[in-house]
Design a protein around this motif. Structure first.
Motif, PDB file in Angstrom:
ATOM      1  N   LEU A 162       0.836  -1.204   0.000  1.00 43.13           N
ATOM      2  CA  LEU A 162       0.000   0.000   0.000  1.00 43.13           C
ATOM      3  C   LEU A 162       0.868   1.250   0.000  1.00 43.13           C
ATOM      4  N   SER A 163       0.416   2.272  -0.699  1.00 38.69           N
ATOM      5  CA  SER A 163       1.142   3.540  -0.754  1.00 38.69           C
ATOM      6  C   SER A 163       0.914   4.322   0.537  1.00 38.69           C
ATOM      7  N   ILE A 164       1.690   5.367   0.701  1.00 34.62           N
ATOM      8  CA  ILE A 164       1.539   6.246   1.869  1.00 34.62           C
ATOM      9  C   ILE A 164       0.126   6.831   1.875  1.00 34.62           C
ATOM     10  N   GLN A 165      -0.361   7.225   0.703  1.00 29.77           N
ATOM     11  CA  GLN A 165      -1.711   7.792   0.606  1.00 29.77           C
ATOM     12  C   GLN A 165      -2.767   6.774   1.023  1.00 29.77           C
TER      13      GLN A 165
ATOM     14  N   LEU B  61      -2.356   4.174   2.959  1.00 30.01           N
ATOM     15  CA  LEU B  61      -2.227   3.952   4.406  1.00 30.01           C
ATOM     16  C   LEU B  61      -2.836   5.112   5.176  1.00 30.01           C
ATOM     17  N   SER B  62      -2.619   6.311   4.676  1.00 29.28           N
ATOM     18  CA  SER B  62      -3.178   7.506   5.303  1.00 29.28           C
ATOM     19  C   SER B  62      -4.694   7.398   5.380  1.00 29.28           C
ATOM     20  N   SER B  63      -5.312   6.973   4.283  1.00 30.35           N
ATOM     21  CA  SER B  63      -6.768   6.811   4.257  1.00 30.35           C
ATOM     22  C   SER B  63      -7.225   5.705   5.203  1.00 30.35           C
ATOM     23  N   GLN B  64      -6.530   4.576   5.179  1.00 29.43           N
ATOM     24  CA  GLN B  64      -6.928   3.436   6.013  1.00 29.43           C
ATOM     25  C   GLN B  64      -6.790   3.712   7.500  1.00 29.43           C
ATOM     26  N   PHE B  65      -5.713   4.398   7.874  1.00 28.21           N
ATOM     27  CA  PHE B  65      -5.447   4.634   9.297  1.00 28.21           C
ATOM     28  C   PHE B  65      -6.020   5.971   9.789  1.00 28.21           C
ATOM     29  N   GLY B  66      -6.529   6.792   8.866  1.00 29.58           N
ATOM     30  CA  GLY B  66      -7.096   8.073   9.256  1.00 29.58           C
ATOM     31  C   GLY B  66      -6.066   9.048   9.798  1.00 29.58           C
ATOM     32  N   LYS B  67      -4.856   8.993   9.242  1.00 28.35           N
ATOM     33  CA  LYS B  67      -3.771   9.884   9.663  1.00 28.35           C
ATOM     34  C   LYS B  67      -3.205  10.588   8.441  1.00 28.35           C
ATOM     35  N   SER B  68      -2.511  11.686   8.680  1.00 26.78           N
ATOM     36  CA  SER B  68      -1.908  12.421   7.568  1.00 26.78           C
ATOM     37  C   SER B  68      -0.753  11.615   6.974  1.00 26.78           C
ATOM     38  N   PRO B  69      -0.429  11.871   5.702  1.00 25.74           N
ATOM     39  CA  PRO B  69       0.710  11.173   5.094  1.00 25.74           C
ATOM     40  C   PRO B  69       2.012  11.368   5.870  1.00 25.74           C
ATOM     41  N   SER B  70       2.220  12.578   6.412  1.00 24.75           N
ATOM     42  CA  SER B  70       3.455  12.803   7.181  1.00 24.75           C
ATOM     43  C   SER B  70       3.451  11.998   8.479  1.00 24.75           C
ATOM     44  N   ALA B  71       2.284  11.824   9.086  1.00 22.27           N
ATOM     45  CA  ALA B  71       2.193  10.998  10.298  1.00 22.27           C
ATOM     46  C   ALA B  71       2.484   9.537   9.963  1.00 22.27           C
TER      47      ALA B  71
END
Length: 196
Positions: A155-158, A160-170
Motif C-alpha cells: 500500500l502507498s503512503i496515501q 495507508l493515510s486513508s486506512q489509518f485516518g492519519k496524515s501522510p506525514s504521520a
C-alpha cells in the motif's frame, strides 16, 4: 521460497554463463562455476530479502550471475566469493530500485540498505530472517500492521493515510519509527546470538 524456483534460477544462471563463455575472462572456469553454483541459494535469499518480491529477485539474480561472470577476471581465487558476489548483488538491487522508481512493490532504498547492512555475511541470512520474524511478532499490533500493509501488501503512503485516518506525514513518521525499532531489535538479538 520453493526449491523449483531455486533450481530454475540455477539452471538459467548456468545457461547465461554458457552463452557468454566465449567472451568471458580467462579464469579457472570449473572452479568459478562451482563457486557461482554454490552461492545461488544464498544470493537468492539475500536479494529476496532486499526486494521483497521473489519474481523480481529471480530476475535480479540472473543479472547478477551475468555480471559475476563478466567480472570473473576481477575475482581473486582463494578470497571470499560469497562476500564479493553479495556486493555485486547489492548493487544490482540498487539498480533495480532506481529503474523501478516508486513502484509500490519495491522496498525503499533506505530499507534495502538497512537490511543489507544487517546481512553482511550470507551465513547470517537465515538467522537474520528468523530475527526479523521474531521482532515483527513482538511489535505493537498497530506498528506491525502498518509495516505489513506497506511492505507485504504494497500500500502507498496515501492508501495507508486513508486506512489509518492519519496524515501522510504521520504515516511516514510512524513507518520510520517502526523500521528503526525493528532494526534495533534485530541488532540486539543478533548481538546476543553471536555472543552466546
Amino acid at each position: 521460497m520453493s526449491q523449483s524456483l531455486v533450481s530454475f534460477d540455477l539452471e538459467v544462471g548456468v545457461e547465461d554463463i554458457r552463452e557468454v563463455e566465449s567472451t568471458g575472462p580467462a579464469v579457472n572456469r570449473d572452479a568459478f562455476v562451482q563457486l557461482l553454483t554454490k552461492s545461488q541459494l544464498g544470493l537468492m535469499r539475500y536479494i529476496t530479502t532486499l526486494v521483497g518480491d521473489p519474481e523480481a529477485a529471480s530476475n535480479i539474480l540472473q543479472n547478477t550471475n551475468l555480471l559475476l561472470w563478466q567480472k570473473a577476471g576481477e575475482f581473486e581465487m582463494g578470497t571470499n566469493f560469497d562476500a564479493w558476489a553479495t556486493k555485486i548483488a547489492y548493487w544490482q538491487v540498487k539498480a533495480y530500485g532506481r529503474d523501478r522508481g516508486r513502484d509500490r512493490h519495491v522496498f525503499s532504498e533506505s530499507l534495502s540498505s538497512q537490511l543489507a547492512e544487517d546481512s553482511d555475511d550470507l551465513k547470517d541470512m537465515d538467522l537474520t530472517i528468523q530475527l526479523l520474524r521474531s521482532c515483527l511478532q513482538r511489535m505493537r499490533g498497530g506498528d506491525r500492521e502498518l509495516l505489513t500493509k506497506r511492505y507485504n501488501s504494497g500500500l502507498s503512503i496515501q492508501q495507508l493515510s486513508s486506512q489509518f485516518g492519519k496524515s501522510p506525514s504521520a504515516i511516514k513518521g510512524a513507518l520510520l519509527r517502526s523500521r528503526r525499532a525493528l532494526r534495533v531489535c534485530i541488532e540486539s538479538k543478533m548481538a546476543q546470538a553471536r555472543s552466546s
